[in-house]
Write a protein that holds these residues in place. Structure first.
Motif, mmCIF file in Angstrom:
data_model
loop_
_atom_site.group_PDB
_atom_site.id
_atom_site.type_symbol
_atom_site.label_atom_id
_atom_site.label_comp_id
_atom_site.label_asym_id
_atom_site.label_seq_id
_atom_site.Cartn_x
_atom_site.Cartn_y
_atom_site.Cartn_z
ATOM 1 N N ASP A 22 17.079 8.509 2.395
ATOM 2 C CA ASP A 22 16.041 8.382 2.941
ATOM 3 C C ASP A 22 15.623 8.825 4.360
ATOM 4 O O ASP A 22 14.787 9.175 5.039
ATOM 5 N N ALA A 23 16.806 8.188 5.212
ATOM 6 C CA ALA A 23 16.788 8.533 6.655
ATOM 7 C C ALA A 23 16.961 10.129 6.654
ATOM 8 O O ALA A 23 16.230 10.602 7.797
ATOM 9 N N ALA A 24 17.739 10.908 6.143
ATOM 10 C CA ALA A 24 17.720 12.287 5.962
ATOM 11 C C ALA A 24 16.548 12.824 5.909
ATOM 12 O O ALA A 24 16.010 13.587 6.584
ATOM 13 N N ILE A 25 15.653 12.468 4.708
ATOM 14 C CA ILE A 25 14.371 13.048 4.498
ATOM 15 C C ILE A 25 13.506 12.916 5.681
ATOM 16 O O ILE A 25 12.581 13.692 6.156
ATOM 17 N N ALA A 26 13.461 11.535 6.352
ATOM 18 C CA ALA A 26 12.691 11.307 7.434
ATOM 19 C C ALA A 26 12.772 12.189 8.680
ATOM 20 O O ALA A 26 12.011 12.895 9.361
ATOM 21 N N THR A 27 14.417 12.436 9.046
ATOM 22 C CA THR A 27 14.307 13.295 9.918
ATOM 23 C C THR A 27 14.007 14.806 9.683
ATOM 24 O O THR A 27 13.341 15.409 10.703
ATOM 25 N N ILE A 28 14.234 15.250 8.430
ATOM 26 C CA ILE A 28 13.527 16.556 8.152
ATOM 27 C C ILE A 28 12.173 16.895 8.198
ATOM 28 O O ILE A 28 11.648 17.828 8.755
ATOM 29 N N LEU A 29 11.581 15.696 7.658
ATOM 30 C CA LEU A 29 9.945 15.639 7.520
ATOM 31 C C LEU A 29 9.395 15.835 9.258
ATOM 32 O O LEU A 29 8.718 16.695 9.511
ATOM 33 N N ARG A 30 10.148 15.248 10.165
ATOM 34 C CA ARG A 30 9.680 14.847 11.507
ATOM 35 C C ARG A 30 9.906 16.341 12.058
ATOM 36 O O ARG A 30 9.006 17.194 12.678
ATOM 37 N N ALA A 31 11.055 17.247 11.703
ATOM 38 C CA ALA A 31 11.430 18.185 12.386
ATOM 39 C C ALA A 31 10.844 19.383 11.822
ATOM 40 O O ALA A 31 10.795 20.598 12.560
ATOM 41 N N ALA A 32 10.462 19.342 10.453
ATOM 42 C CA ALA A 32 9.948 20.460 9.854
ATOM 43 C C ALA A 32 8.446 20.763 10.462
ATOM 44 O O ALA A 32 7.865 22.150 10.406
ATOM 45 N N GLU A 33 7.681 19.919 11.168
ATOM 46 C CA GLU A 33 6.235 20.051 11.835
ATOM 47 C C GLU A 33 5.408 20.581 10.899
ATOM 48 O O GLU A 33 5.034 21.791 11.053
ATOM 49 N N GLY A 34 5.358 20.342 9.896
ATOM 50 C CA GLY A 34 4.477 20.802 8.786
ATOM 51 C C GLY A 34 4.784 21.746 7.821
ATOM 52 O O GLY A 34 4.262 22.308 6.863
ATOM 53 N N LEU A 35 6.084 22.668 8.102
ATOM 54 C CA LEU A 35 6.521 23.337 6.920
ATOM 55 C C LEU A 35 6.872 22.817 5.694
ATOM 56 O O LEU A 35 7.206 21.474 5.853
ATOM 57 N N PRO A 36 6.563 23.482 4.563
ATOM 58 C CA PRO A 36 7.075 22.550 3.473
ATOM 59 C C PRO A 36 8.435 21.992 3.226
ATOM 60 O O PRO A 36 9.313 22.597 3.726
ATOM 61 N N VAL A 37 8.267 20.666 2.555
ATOM 62 C CA VAL A 37 9.704 20.253 2.426
ATOM 63 C C VAL A 37 9.710 19.774 0.931
ATOM 64 O O VAL A 37 8.906 18.977 0.615
ATOM 65 N N ILE A 38 10.722 20.103 0.224
ATOM 66 C CA ILE A 38 10.912 19.521 -1.195
ATOM 67 C C ILE A 38 12.165 18.551 -1.295
ATOM 68 O O ILE A 38 13.037 18.893 -0.382
ATOM 69 N N VAL A 39 12.370 17.981 -2.297
ATOM 70 C CA VAL A 39 13.373 16.863 -2.099
ATOM 71 C C VAL A 39 14.213 16.789 -3.640
ATOM 72 O O VAL A 39 13.234 16.783 -4.338
ATOM 73 N N GLY A 40 15.517 17.138 -3.476
ATOM 74 C CA GLY A 40 16.220 17.031 -4.720
ATOM 75 C C GLY A 40 16.278 15.457 -5.242
ATOM 76 O O GLY A 40 16.495 14.588 -4.567
ATOM 77 N N VAL A 41 16.103 15.406 -6.518
ATOM 78 C CA VAL A 41 16.137 14.038 -7.271
ATOM 79 C C VAL A 41 16.871 14.614 -8.505
ATOM 80 O O VAL A 41 16.407 14.543 -9.629
#
Length: 285
Positions: free
Chosen positions: A58-77
């Motif tokens: 969850d912490a990694a996802i949060a960091t990625i979303l902040r740094a992506a600045e609106g670029l699409p992010v998909i998450v592996g489950v």
């Protein structure tokens, strides 16, 4: 227009002294964003999520979303317990992500009917688009073409990370047109894109990212000569980066550039000394 095209980065997870290096992770995302990538895949196999707790993920996802600045992010489950995976899909779906990447249930080796039921369950639960992650050499089960075409009928199943290694299946999916085909076998990306594939979720694109982006753009506009020239230029590095278990070579190369510590979590081990030297030489050339 679908977001599932272009060069996507299946992000590594940098570690420093056993913990996630969030500063390095954010810096990598920023670098790739500036290089023109189409989006990011968080917590795919390249990110070592199997060695991370839910809190760390969850912490990694949060960091990625902040740094992506609106670029699409998909998450592996990934997973193999339907109820648990469904709950995770629901949970990550509450985040401002753009899709969920799901493998067939690993180890269990369900029937094709079981695979259809599993993905249909996740698609019905998910608020976000589903990317099928077809990687039979990790899950132990092959998703047949008929199964994939059946799943393509679901409106939330929109793309596939294609790691099955079958050009026949790849071409059939491209011709069908309902799923955006993003190759995940990096050594097959040129062939896939030449056949009309939408792009790649490519671990090797952690290095020489701008050139991977340029190659995709050239092929997308029909400039085979330029695309082929770039691919031939990248081929020696690409071959080296897939020559040992992922993500060890990518981490060794990024460490050689001074971007991360060359650290993985057990049972993964660092790239061999010979490959590390080869990568350093290729990057210096």
């Amino acid at each position: 227009m679908s977001i599932f095209s272009g060069i996507w980065i299946p992000l590594i997870t940098p570690f420093q002294a056993g913990a996630i290096d969030h500063r390095a992770l954010a810096a990598l995302v920023g670098r790739y964003r500036e290089a023109g990538v189409a989006g990011f895949a968080a917590l795919g196999t390249t990110g070592e999520p199997a060695a991370m707790s839910d809190e760390e993920q969850d912490a990694a996802i949060a960091t990625i979303l902040r740094a992506a600045e609106g670029l699409p992010v998909i998450v592996g489950v990934p997973g193999n317990q339907t109820v648990a995976v469904r709950e995770r899909v629901l949970r990550v779906g509450e985040l401002p992500i753009n899709g969920v990447m799901i493998t067939a249930p690993y180890y269990i080796r369900p029937s094709q009917a079981g695979i259809v039921d599993y993905f249909s369950t996740m698609a019905e639960a998910s608020a976000k688009p589903i990317v099928i992650y077809d990687i039979p050499y990790r899950t132990g089960v092959r998703m047949e073409l008929e199964t994939l075409l059946t799943l393509a009928a679901h409106p939330r199943i929109q793309a596939i990370k294609d790691c099955a290694g079958s050009l026949e299946t790849t071409l059939a999916l491209i011709l069908d047109g309902r799923l955006k085909v993003l190759t995940g076998n990096d050594d097959a990306m040129f062939a896939s894109m030449c056949m009309g594939g939408a792009g790649a979720i490519a671990a090797t694109a952690h290095l020489r990212t701008e050139r991977f982006v340029e190659m995709h753009r050239a092929l997308a506009r029909g400039d085979l000569e330029q695309g082929r020239t770039i691919y031939h230029e990248l081929a020696p590095l690409l071959r080296a980066l897939v020559s040992e278990p992922n993500p060890a070579p990518v981490k060794a190369a990024l460490a050689a550039e001074g971007r991360i510590a060359n650290e993985l979590r057990s049972p993964m081990t660092r790239a061999s000394d010979a490959l590390t030297r080869e990568l350093a030489a290729l990057l210096a050339a």
